[in-house]
Scaffold this motif. Structure first.
Motif, short mmCIF file in Angstrom:
data_model
loop_
_atom_site.label_atom_id
_atom_site.label_comp_id
_atom_site.label_asym_id
_atom_site.label_seq_id
_atom_site.Cartn_x
_atom_site.Cartn_y
_atom_site.Cartn_z
N LYS A 6 0.85 -1.18 0.00
CA LYS A 6 0.00 0.00 0.00
C LYS A 6 0.89 1.24 0.00
O LYS A 6 1.77 1.37 0.85
N SER A 8 0.68 5.14 0.47
CA SER A 8 -0.18 6.22 0.96
C SER A 8 0.35 7.55 0.45
O SER A 8 1.55 7.84 0.56
N GLU A 63 -8.06 6.54 1.61
CA GLU A 63 -7.64 5.94 2.86
C GLU A 63 -8.14 6.85 3.97
O GLU A 63 -7.73 8.00 4.08
N VAL A 68 -8.32 1.51 4.00
CA VAL A 68 -8.56 1.75 2.57
C VAL A 68 -10.02 1.50 2.25
O VAL A 68 -10.59 0.49 2.67
N GLU A 176 -6.24 10.34 3.12
CA GLU A 176 -5.17 10.33 2.13
C GLU A 176 -5.64 9.51 0.92
O GLU A 176 -6.70 8.90 0.95
N ALA A 178 -4.65 6.24 -1.41
CA ALA A 178 -3.90 4.98 -1.31
C ALA A 178 -3.87 4.34 -2.68
O ALA A 178 -4.86 4.33 -3.40
#
Length: 192
Positions: A6, A8, A63, A68, A176, A178
């Motif tokens: 992942k 970010s 996210e 997520v 955020e 992702a």
């Protein structure tokens, strides 16, 4: 064995278009060329041309507070309305109404949907709040066109655009983007 990583991304400025996987892949290639050189980029792309991809990317996902979120599937399961009682029909209607108000789902609900587990998929919405997170807002920006030959502004050539920003519901929220990266060739993946 494939692994999923992942990535970010904290938003520092507004976006004019959604984060799509092909755009993210293109930006990766430009950065690879800048940092490791054109030969390394050519060898990287050659793996894809020979059907030996190094990794695949998802589109930009949201996210929210470390979890997520995936877009809710548009195709929902149909129920046989002849087999359930009036009480069950009302309950089913209320659940469907709640499901309609949710735009994004958690990974557990997505797995239920993908594995055709209808009841578990529907039950996963009872614990999820019906907020339409994450929200975004736009900001009107006005700029002037630049003449590329003279590097000066062009008279009467203003244009506007609306970059989108993620909006926090509460001050302590962390929102955020992702991007999920699925490694298909772990040896080549570590080289790039």
């Amino acid at each position: 064995m494939t692994k999923i990583y992942k990535l970010s991304l904290e938003q520092k400025s507004g976006l004019l278009t959604p984060l799509q996987s092909d755009t993210i892949f293109g930006q990766f290639c430009w950065q690879l060329k800048r940092t490791l050189g054109e030969d390394k980029l050519a060898s990287f792309l050659e793996l894809y041309e020979n059907n030996q991809p190094v990794f695949t990317l998802s589109d930009g996902l949201y996210e929210y507070n470390g979890e997520v979120l995936f877009p809710k599937p548009r195709l929902l399961f149909k129920e046989d309305i002849n087999l359930i009682s009036k009480k069950d029909k009302i309950k089913s209607f209320l659940i469907n109404k709640e499901i309609k108000s949710i735009n994004y789902i958690h990974v557990l609900a997505l797995n239920h949907f993908l594995n055709n587990r209808q009841q578990e998929f529907r039950n996963s919405f009872s614990n999820q709040k019906s907020t339409k997170i994450p929200e975004s807002f736009t900001d009107l920006r006005i700029s002037v066109q630049i003449d590329r030959a003279t590097f000066t502004s062009v008279d009467s050539k203003l244009f506007s655009y609306n970059p989108a920003y993620l909006k926090k519901n509460k001050k302590e929220d962390k929102i955020e983007y992702a991007v999920l990266v699925k490694s298909l060739n772990e040896i080549a993946f570590s080289d790039f």
